[in-house]
Design a protein around this motif. Structure first.
Motif, PDB file in Angstrom:
ATOM      1  N   PHE A 106       2.523 -13.772 -19.292  1.00 56.60           N
ATOM      2  CA  PHE A 106       1.295 -13.171 -18.810  1.00 56.60           C
ATOM      3  C   PHE A 106       1.333 -11.668 -19.079  1.00 56.60           C
ATOM      4  O   PHE A 106       2.402 -11.064 -19.193  1.00 56.60           O
ATOM      5  CB  PHE A 106       1.125 -13.394 -17.301  1.00 56.60           C
ATOM      6  N   VAL A 107       0.159 -11.070 -19.153  1.00 57.78           N
ATOM      7  CA  VAL A 107       0.050  -9.619 -19.262  1.00 57.78           C
ATOM      8  C   VAL A 107       0.036  -9.062 -17.840  1.00 57.78           C
ATOM      9  O   VAL A 107      -0.787  -9.464 -17.018  1.00 57.78           O
ATOM     10  CB  VAL A 107      -1.245  -9.229 -20.007  1.00 57.78           C
ATOM     11  N   TYR A 108       0.940  -8.137 -17.538  1.00 55.35           N
ATOM     12  CA  TYR A 108       1.001  -7.605 -16.176  1.00 55.35           C
ATOM     13  C   TYR A 108       1.627  -6.216 -16.160  1.00 55.35           C
ATOM     14  O   TYR A 108       2.242  -5.766 -17.127  1.00 55.35           O
ATOM     15  CB  TYR A 108       1.797  -8.540 -15.259  1.00 55.35           C
ATOM     16  N   ASP A 109       1.436  -5.537 -15.020  1.00 55.59           N
ATOM     17  CA  ASP A 109       2.056  -4.240 -14.741  1.00 55.59           C
ATOM     18  C   ASP A 109       2.767  -4.317 -13.408  1.00 55.59           C
ATOM     19  O   ASP A 109       2.321  -5.026 -12.496  1.00 55.59           O
ATOM     20  CB  ASP A 109       0.998  -3.128 -14.667  1.00 55.59           C
ATOM     21  N   GLU A 110       3.850  -3.584 -13.268  1.00 51.62           N
ATOM     22  CA  GLU A 110       4.494  -3.475 -11.965  1.00 51.62           C
ATOM     23  C   GLU A 110       3.609  -2.618 -11.062  1.00 51.62           C
ATOM     24  O   GLU A 110       2.912  -1.712 -11.526  1.00 51.62           O
ATOM     25  CB  GLU A 110       5.883  -2.860 -12.102  1.00 51.62           C
ATOM     26  N   HIS A 111       3.643  -2.901  -9.770  1.00 53.37           N
ATOM     27  CA  HIS A 111       2.788  -2.187  -8.823  1.00 53.37           C
ATOM     28  C   HIS A 111       3.618  -1.573  -7.704  1.00 53.37           C
ATOM     29  O   HIS A 111       3.787  -0.359  -7.645  1.00 53.37           O
ATOM     30  CB  HIS A 111       1.731  -3.145  -8.260  1.00 53.37           C
ATOM     31  N   THR A 112       4.129  -2.404  -6.796  1.00 53.28           N
ATOM     32  CA  THR A 112       5.033  -1.943  -5.743  1.00 53.28           C
ATOM     33  C   THR A 112       6.258  -2.857  -5.758  1.00 53.28           C
ATOM     34  O   THR A 112       6.349  -3.768  -6.583  1.00 53.28           O
ATOM     35  CB  THR A 112       4.375  -2.012  -4.349  1.00 53.28           C
ATOM     36  N   ALA A 113       7.167  -2.618  -4.817  1.00 57.18           N
ATOM     37  CA  ALA A 113       8.344  -3.480  -4.723  1.00 57.18           C
ATOM     38  C   ALA A 113       7.965  -4.905  -4.314  1.00 57.18           C
ATOM     39  O   ALA A 113       8.755  -5.843  -4.502  1.00 57.18           O
ATOM     40  CB  ALA A 113       9.341  -2.898  -3.717  1.00 57.18           C
ATOM     41  N   GLU A 114       6.763  -5.075  -3.772  1.00 61.34           N
ATOM     42  CA  GLU A 114       6.318  -6.386  -3.281  1.00 61.34           C
ATOM     43  C   GLU A 114       5.216  -7.010  -4.125  1.00 61.34           C
ATOM     44  O   GLU A 114       4.953  -8.213  -4.001  1.00 61.34           O
ATOM     45  CB  GLU A 114       5.802  -6.246  -1.837  1.00 61.34           C
ATOM     46  N   ILE A 240      -0.068 -13.249  -0.881  1.00 56.72           N
ATOM     47  CA  ILE A 240       0.563 -12.192  -1.685  1.00 56.72           C
ATOM     48  C   ILE A 240       1.800 -11.664  -0.972  1.00 56.72           C
ATOM     49  O   ILE A 240       2.922 -11.913  -1.399  1.00 56.72           O
ATOM     50  CB  ILE A 240      -0.436 -11.058  -1.988  1.00 56.72           C
ATOM     51  N   THR A 241       1.623 -10.922   0.128  1.00 49.84           N
ATOM     52  CA  THR A 241       2.779 -10.429   0.875  1.00 49.84           C
ATOM     53  C   THR A 241       2.411 -10.213   2.337  1.00 49.84           C
ATOM     54  O   THR A 241       1.297  -9.787   2.658  1.00 49.84           O
ATOM     55  CB  THR A 241       3.311  -9.117   0.279  1.00 49.84           C
ATOM     56  N   ASN A 250      -1.238   9.369  -2.385  1.00 49.41           N
ATOM     57  CA  ASN A 250      -1.689   8.421  -3.409  1.00 49.41           C
ATOM     58  C   ASN A 250      -0.638   7.371  -3.780  1.00 49.41           C
ATOM     59  O   ASN A 250      -0.739   6.741  -4.834  1.00 49.41           O
ATOM     60  CB  ASN A 250      -2.135   9.162  -4.684  1.00 49.41           C
ATOM     61  N   GLU A 251       0.357   7.190  -2.936  1.00 50.33           N
ATOM     62  CA  GLU A 251       1.417   6.216  -3.197  1.00 50.33           C
ATOM     63  C   GLU A 251       1.467   5.187  -2.074  1.00 50.33           C
ATOM     64  O   GLU A 251       1.134   5.487  -0.918  1.00 50.33           O
ATOM     65  CB  GLU A 251       2.773   6.909  -3.325  1.00 50.33           C
ATOM     66  N   LEU A 252       1.915   3.980  -2.418  1.00 48.23           N
ATOM     67  CA  LEU A 252       2.075   2.901  -1.442  1.00 48.23           C
ATOM     68  C   LEU A 252       3.556   2.631  -1.241  1.00 48.23           C
ATOM     69  O   LEU A 252       4.276   2.343  -2.192  1.00 48.23           O
ATOM     70  CB  LEU A 252       1.372   1.635  -1.931  1.00 48.23           C
ATOM     71  N   GLU A 253       3.991   2.721   0.013  1.00 50.17           N
ATOM     72  CA  GLU A 253       5.398   2.499   0.336  1.00 50.17           C
ATOM     73  C   GLU A 253       5.517   1.351   1.332  1.00 50.17           C
ATOM     74  O   GLU A 253       4.978   1.425   2.440  1.00 50.17           O
ATOM     75  CB  GLU A 253       6.004   3.763   0.947  1.00 50.17           C
ATOM     76  N   PRO A 254       6.199   0.241   0.970  1.00 46.31           N
ATOM     77  CA  PRO A 254       6.327  -0.887   1.897  1.00 46.31           C
ATOM     78  C   PRO A 254       6.996  -0.477   3.204  1.00 46.31           C
ATOM     79  O   PRO A 254       7.929   0.343   3.214  1.00 46.31           O
ATOM     80  CB  PRO A 254       7.206  -1.881   1.121  1.00 46.31           C
ATOM     81  N   ILE A 255       6.501  -1.025   4.313  1.00 51.10           N
ATOM     82  CA  ILE A 255       7.125  -0.769   5.607  1.00 51.10           C
ATOM     83  C   ILE A 255       7.500  -2.098   6.253  1.00 51.10           C
ATOM     84  O   ILE A 255       6.785  -3.088   6.144  1.00 51.10           O
ATOM     85  CB  ILE A 255       6.198   0.037   6.555  1.00 51.10           C
ATOM     86  N   PHE A 256       8.641  -2.119   6.913  1.00 51.37           N
ATOM     87  CA  PHE A 256       9.116  -3.296   7.619  1.00 51.37           C
ATOM     88  C   PHE A 256       8.927  -3.056   9.112  1.00 51.37           C
ATOM     89  O   PHE A 256       9.518  -2.134   9.678  1.00 51.37           O
ATOM     90  CB  PHE A 256      10.595  -3.557   7.305  1.00 51.37           C
ATOM     91  N   ILE A 257       8.092  -3.858   9.726  1.00 47.28           N
ATOM     92  CA  ILE A 257       7.799  -3.703  11.155  1.00 47.28           C
ATOM     93  C   ILE A 257       8.577  -4.772  11.904  1.00 47.28           C
ATOM     94  O   ILE A 257       8.340  -5.974  11.732  1.00 47.28           O
ATOM     95  CB  ILE A 257       6.283  -3.819  11.416  1.00 47.28           C
TER      96      ILE A 257
END
Length: 264
Positions: A106-114, A240-241, A250-257
């Protein structure tokens, strides 16, 4: 309803001489695949079961319709050229397959760690993920697909519904056009929402048909967001997640709650 009964029900309703079924017991996923082309659709059984408890047979009817429409669309010839306005990005988890079949990526780009960004050609009631063979056959490249898709997602209308829980504001984008989660790629929209925030801005894409933006003004807000995201994740047709993201600079950082206001 359990996974065994649901699997049997789906296999009975989607049975066809041209198809076979692949069950991933570890992930509780059922793949319905064309025997000749190896193209298919994978559905999460746990997500369907969660919806079944609320909607009963209507939840199964929706999945059957979705799969039938998707498989039929896969059998039709497609062209990127002339259909530029129908190319969109779609968000998927990083566990989503990167190949339609062996040697057909597939054609894809990385986005975040998730999350990962795939690209799709809209076909009305369904869409087809773009693979490298389709891209190269028409002389396109990833940059052209990416620019076209991101332009198109910025043109989609955005309707926001607001709710307030324990002093925290939650905003929901649910257009049910298949690209609600994709609107997380609309940077202008995220910046606009960020300007409205009183507290900390958090974002979630638990499944493809919802985008959640939270204005976290107290510690309870994190717990509410975690519970809300998990609930949507469990009931989504295309999960998705269950993790959320902090939106900063302007950045997305995953958080674990971790519950009771603890986060890492």
């Amino acid at each position: 309803m359990d996974t065994k009964k649901l699997r049997r029900e789906l296999e009975n309703r989607l049975k066809h001489p041209s198809r076979h079924f692949i069950f991933d017991r570890e992930k509780d996923q059922l793949r319905i695949e064309n025997i000749r082309t190896c193209q298919g659709i994978t559905v999460s059984l746990l997500g369907i079961i969660a919806k079944w408890h609320e909607q009963k047979d209507a939840a199964i009817d929706e999945v059957v319709y979705f799969v039938e429409e998707g498989l039929q669309a896969m059998g039709k010839p497609v062209s990127l050229s002339g259909n530029e306005s129908k190319i969109f990005p779609v968000i998927r988890s990083t566990s989503f397959p990167t190949e339609a079949k062996e040697n057909e990526r597939f054609v894809y780009d990385e986005h975040t760690a998730e999350t990962r960004i795939y690209y799709a050609l809209d076909q009305g009631s369904s869409y087809r993920l773009i693979d490298e063979s389709m891209m190269k056959a028409e002389g396109w490249n990833l940059e052209r697909i990416r620019e076209t898709a991101l332009f198109n997602v910025r043109t989609l209308p955005i309707t926001v519904k607001e709710d307030v829980v324990a002093g925290n504001h939650f905003y929901f984008v649910r257009s049910n056009d298949g690209y609600d989660a994709s609107r997380i790629l609309n940077q202008a929209f995220l910046k606009e929402m960020h300007e409205k925030m009183v507290g900390t801005m958090a974002v979630a894409v638990p499944h493809q048909d919802v985008l959640i933006i939270a204005d976290i003004e107290n510690n309870t807000g994190y717990d509410v967001l975690a519970q809300m995201t998990m609930s949507f994740f469990a009931s989504g047709r295309v999960p998705i997640t269950a993790l959320s993201f902090l939106y900063e600079e302007n950045e997305l950082e995953p958080i674990f709650i971790l519950g009771k206001n603890k986060k890492v």
